[in-house]
Design an enzyme around this catalytic site. Structure first.
Site, PDB file in Angstrom:
ATOM      1  N   LYS A 251       0.870  -1.179   0.000  1.00 29.66           N
ATOM      2  CA  LYS A 251       0.000   0.000   0.000  1.00 29.66           C
ATOM      3  C   LYS A 251       0.905   1.227   0.000  1.00 29.66           C
ATOM      4  O   LYS A 251       1.584   1.520   0.977  1.00 29.66           O
ATOM      5  CB  LYS A 251      -0.937   0.002   1.208  1.00 29.66           C
ATOM      6  CG  LYS A 251      -1.924   1.152   1.138  1.00 29.66           C
ATOM      7  CD  LYS A 251      -2.963   1.088   2.220  1.00 29.66           C
ATOM      8  CE  LYS A 251      -4.050   2.125   2.028  1.00 29.66           C
ATOM      9  NZ  LYS A 251      -3.581   3.488   1.847  1.00 29.66           N
ATOM     10  N   GLU A 300      -0.598   4.796  -8.040  1.00 28.48           N
ATOM     11  CA  GLU A 300      -0.259   5.756  -6.992  1.00 28.48           C
ATOM     12  C   GLU A 300       1.015   6.463  -7.441  1.00 28.48           C
ATOM     13  O   GLU A 300       2.011   5.808  -7.760  1.00 28.48           O
ATOM     14  CB  GLU A 300      -0.033   4.974  -5.688  1.00 28.48           C
ATOM     15  CG  GLU A 300       0.010   5.809  -4.459  1.00 28.48           C
ATOM     16  CD  GLU A 300      -1.387   6.167  -3.911  1.00 28.48           C
ATOM     17  OE1 GLU A 300      -2.414   5.819  -4.524  1.00 28.48           O
ATOM     18  OE2 GLU A 300      -1.416   6.814  -2.853  1.00 28.48           O
ATOM     19  N   PHE A 340      -1.586  -0.078 -10.401  1.00 22.70           N
ATOM     20  CA  PHE A 340      -2.255  -1.202  -9.726  1.00 22.70           C
ATOM     21  C   PHE A 340      -3.580  -1.600 -10.360  1.00 22.70           C
ATOM     22  O   PHE A 340      -4.225  -2.534  -9.893  1.00 22.70           O
ATOM     23  CB  PHE A 340      -2.413  -0.951  -8.221  1.00 22.70           C
ATOM     24  CG  PHE A 340      -3.134   0.322  -7.829  1.00 22.70           C
ATOM     25  CD1 PHE A 340      -4.480   0.462  -8.052  1.00 22.70           C
ATOM     26  CD2 PHE A 340      -2.433   1.352  -7.214  1.00 22.70           C
ATOM     27  CE1 PHE A 340      -5.143   1.621  -7.673  1.00 22.70           C
ATOM     28  CE2 PHE A 340      -3.086   2.517  -6.827  1.00 22.70           C
ATOM     29  CZ  PHE A 340      -4.455   2.656  -7.067  1.00 22.70           C
ATOM     30  N   LYS A 421      -7.774  -2.910   3.111  1.00 24.52           N
ATOM     31  CA  LYS A 421      -6.469  -2.405   3.531  1.00 24.52           C
ATOM     32  C   LYS A 421      -6.117  -2.869   4.935  1.00 24.52           C
ATOM     33  O   LYS A 421      -7.000  -3.075   5.774  1.00 24.52           O
ATOM     34  CB  LYS A 421      -6.421  -0.880   3.424  1.00 24.52           C
ATOM     35  CG  LYS A 421      -7.510  -0.151   4.120  1.00 24.52           C
ATOM     36  CD  LYS A 421      -7.350   1.350   3.899  1.00 24.52           C
ATOM     37  CE  LYS A 421      -8.606   2.072   4.299  1.00 24.52           C
ATOM     38  NZ  LYS A 421      -8.489   3.508   4.341  1.00 24.52           N
TER      39      LYS A 421
HETATM   40  P1  AMP Z   1      -7.173   4.949   1.975  1.00 22.77           P
HETATM   41  O1  AMP Z   1      -6.955   6.275   1.292  1.00 22.77           O
HETATM   42  O2  AMP Z   1      -6.354   4.760   3.211  1.00 22.77           O
HETATM   43  O3  AMP Z   1      -8.625   4.582   2.103  1.00 22.77           O
HETATM   44  O4  AMP Z   1      -6.586   3.819   0.988  1.00 22.77           O
HETATM   45  C1  AMP Z   1      -6.987   3.707  -0.326  1.00 22.77           C
HETATM   46  C2  AMP Z   1      -5.930   4.313  -1.209  1.00 22.77           C
HETATM   47  O5  AMP Z   1      -4.733   3.563  -1.175  1.00 22.77           O
HETATM   48  C3  AMP Z   1      -6.303   4.323  -2.659  1.00 22.77           C
HETATM   49  O6  AMP Z   1      -7.113   5.432  -2.938  1.00 22.77           O
HETATM   50  C4  AMP Z   1      -4.959   4.410  -3.352  1.00 22.77           C
HETATM   51  O7  AMP Z   1      -4.660   5.769  -3.579  1.00 22.77           O
HETATM   52  C5  AMP Z   1      -3.973   3.885  -2.332  1.00 22.77           C
HETATM   53  N1  AMP Z   1      -3.205   2.693  -2.723  1.00 22.77           N
HETATM   54  C6  AMP Z   1      -1.914   2.513  -2.441  1.00 22.77           C
HETATM   55  N2  AMP Z   1      -1.468   1.339  -2.906  1.00 22.77           N
HETATM   56  C7  AMP Z   1      -2.514   0.728  -3.513  1.00 22.77           C
HETATM   57  C8  AMP Z   1      -2.670  -0.528  -4.190  1.00 22.77           C
HETATM   58  N3  AMP Z   1      -1.682  -1.408  -4.329  1.00 22.77           N
HETATM   59  N4  AMP Z   1      -3.914  -0.799  -4.687  1.00 22.77           N
HETATM   60  C9  AMP Z   1      -4.938   0.072  -4.548  1.00 22.77           C
HETATM   61  N5  AMP Z   1      -4.832   1.268  -3.919  1.00 22.77           N
HETATM   62  C10 AMP Z   1      -3.626   1.595  -3.405  1.00 22.77           C
END
Ligand code: AMP
Length: 581
Positions: A251, A300, A340, A421
């Site tokens: 992530k 990302e 991704f 996540k």
């Molecule tokens: P969050 O913002 O904490 O809800 O996490 C989601 C975000 O993680 C997504 O909007 C992406 O920008 C980011 N992200 C980072 N790595 C990945 C990955 N391998 N697959 C999908 N999203 C990712």
């Protein structure tokens, strides 16, 4: 359709707080529109003239609007200014002066919605020398033919202060009611909106071709789709229980980016669907070399150090989001796009393909180099393997892992268990951050008094009801410069009456239109007697010892803020998380 109908509906909506009633008024308004008017009406309901991703801003300075009011209503600029000082809302000033005006202009005509729309478009798109006079002239002409209620809303459009308190979910419900008499079409309409991010287009197709027309809507290169979002689970064991054998990826903590390719033309969109193409020239150059005529991929974007092969943290990457000195910055702090997902490739809509197939497409498309990388991935059905990979990712400076359901489609605009996540959790800290929206402000005490407002009432989103509910009052985590900057920025969004999309039992010193997002961390989520988050279930929830991480998050939108449901799920998860010191 007369603009008067729109203005009267908006006037009613302004003084109503029941979502049900508002939806009914909107549905009735929509039923008065012709096919060639409904698109424009959608944008006006959103306080705009185009979908957000087109970046068309009606924005007219307050001074120009004051000049237009003075000239249209036959008052001096001084009188307009004085009344504005008293009322604090140029819309109300315009309404008041229009009602005092002895007679409307000699050639007074009734305004139609399409005329108002094209005038607002003219105001938004005219630039260069002489454009200020032109903008004033266009607004004077509208105001000269407006009733007091029409004048109120005609004035609020160009200053960007519609304040209807009606979000997209309410508009989507109203469209369904207009078309079917109930909310049964909401899901199909919303799907189309998630794929094209353009309510004007969606409503026009609905009016012209009916719901079948909307079912045929597809993604298109150059048109951003609303990004898929992830859920959370507290542990690797829970992930395996939920997804079974799954893909687990690093992530990455950077800026989410959609890359669109149409022939040689590359467009980049942020998570908020802003066009950010000019900010990342190296990604554009590398994108042109990708072997596809038509393509949408997602990844990302992170600042990358080629010498050490390490990604920089978010705070470094965010420096790349700027308007000036871009070329130099792209040399000093090059970006990589960690790809991704793939959404479209040469006529094939990949959103309906399972993730395992989408990943294969990405692997055959992307040749890794300094600009493009593939997200690191393992495929496993073992919680132990996830934990090992999790540690490897943390060592590489990543935030945690993202587990992915191998058979899931791409769920545009939705938070689903297609992505889950898992972040590191520390003792005494929430396992994940909360994206909360600023709803109110408190004047600082003691040393902080000199900054003006220094504490913030924050809330999370209930997307079904289209409201924000409070979760904490937060004041720590901002530098002095950040506090000063926020006070400066937020001034224009302060309102004297609580916006109707806010549900709060706390009365701050000032209310703010929900527009700005903070990423918050906290010790834990607790049951709260004062906060309204979760109130419609059993009890309210609050953040204990909240702290702001990294200032205002300009890359995040209130409409994708953390939801009330997520907070409740996180509260339940708290007890089952294994924490680390
Ligand atoms: P969050 O913002 O904490 O809800 O996490 C989601 C975000 O993680 C997504 O909007 C992406 O920008 C980011 N992200 C980072 N790595 C990945 C990955 N391998 N697959 C999908 N999203 C990712």
């Amino acid at each position: 359709m007369k603009f008067a109908s729109v203005a009267h509906a908006f006037e009613k909506i302004e003084f109503i707080s029941s979502r049900l009633e508002i939806t009914g008024i909107l549905a009735e308004l929509f039923s008065k529109a012709e096919k060639e008017e409904i698109g424009n009406l959608m944008y006006l309901c959103q306080g705009s003239v185009a979908p957000k991703f087109k970046g068309v801003d009606i924005g007219m300075g307050e001074k120009l609007v004051e000049s237009a009011i003075a000239s249209a209503m036959g008052f001096s600029k001084r009188e307009v200014e004085e009344l504005y000082f008293k009322l604090g809302d140029l819309g109300l000033v315009s309404m008041e002066l229009a009602s005092q005006r002895k007679q409307r202009s000699l050639f007074s005509r009734e305004l139609s919605i399409n005329e108002v729309y094209s005038s607002m478009m003219k105001i938004a798109t005219s630039g260069g020398s002489g454009s200020q006079d032109l903008k004033i002239k266009v607004l004077v002409d509208l105001l000269g033919n407006a009733s007091p209620v029409e004048a109120k809303f005609l004035t609020r459009f160009p200053v960007g202060a519609m304040r209807l308190g009606v979000g997209d979910p309410t508009i989507l419900d109203a469209l369904s009611i207009r078309a079917a008499g109930d909310k049964s079409l909401r899901e199909t309409i919303e799907r189309a909106y998630n794929l094209r991010s353009d309510l004007g287009l969606v409503a026009t197709i609905l009016f012209e071709k009916g719901i079948e027309g909307l079912k045929g809507i597809n993604v298109e290169a150059g048109v951003p789709l609303r990004p898929a979002l992830g859920e959370r689970l507290p542990s690797a064991q829970e992930i395996i229980k939920k997804l079974g054998k799954c893909a687990v990826e690093g992530k990455y903590d950077g800026l989410r980016c959609q890359l669109h390719k149409k022939g040689d033309e590359i467009t980049l969109f942020s998570r908020k669907l802003e066009n950010i193409t000019s900010m990342f020239p190296e990604v554009v150059a590398a994108g042109k070399k990708l072997n596809a005529k038509e393509l949408i991929i997602e990844g990302e974007a992170l600042a990358f150090n080629p010498a050490t092969e390490e990604f920089y943290p978010f705070q470094v990457t965010i420096q790349r989001k700027r308007k000036y000195g871009i070329e130099k910055m792209s040399e000093d702090l090059p970006l990589s796009l960690v790809v991704f997902d793939v959404i479209l490739i040469d006529g094939t809509d990949c959103t309906v393909k399972p993730y395992s197939e989408r990943r294969k497409i990405i692997e055959s498309l992307i040749e890794e180099n300094n600009t493009f990388k593939l997200s690191r991935q393992i495929i496993t059905d073992s919680a132990e393997k996830i934990n090992e990979f999790f540690e490897v990712c943390l060592e590489a400076g990543l935030e945690g892992v993202m587990a992915k359901d191998l058979s899931a489609q791409y769920t545009a605009g939705k938070r689903k268990f297609a992505w889950v996540k898992l972040k590191r959790s520390y003792k005494g800290e929430l396992a994940d951050t909360i994206d909360a929206v600023i709803l109110g402000l408190f004047v600082g005490k003691g040393k902080k008094v000199k900054f003006g407002y220094s504490a913030f009432l924050c809330g999370v989103l209930d997307p079904e009801k289209d409201v924000f509910r409070t979760i904490c009052k937060v004041s720590s985590g901002l530098s002095e410069e950040e506090l000063i900057g926020i006070n400066q920025l937020i001034k224009k969004d302060i309102v004297s009456v609580k916006p109707k999309e806010i549900e709060s039992e706390i009365e701050p010193d000032a209310w703010v239109v929900p527009r700005y997002v903070f990423e918050l961390t906290a010790d834990e989520i607790t049951v709260s007697p004062v906060h309204t988050c979760g109130r419609n279930t059993k009890s309210g929830y609050a953040l204990r010892f909240p702290r702001i991480k990294g200032g205002l998050r300009f890359d995040k939108d209130p409409s994708s803020a953390t939801t009330e449901k997520e907070v409740i799920d996180m509260y339940k998860m708290q007890s089952s998380v294994e924490v680390q010191d």
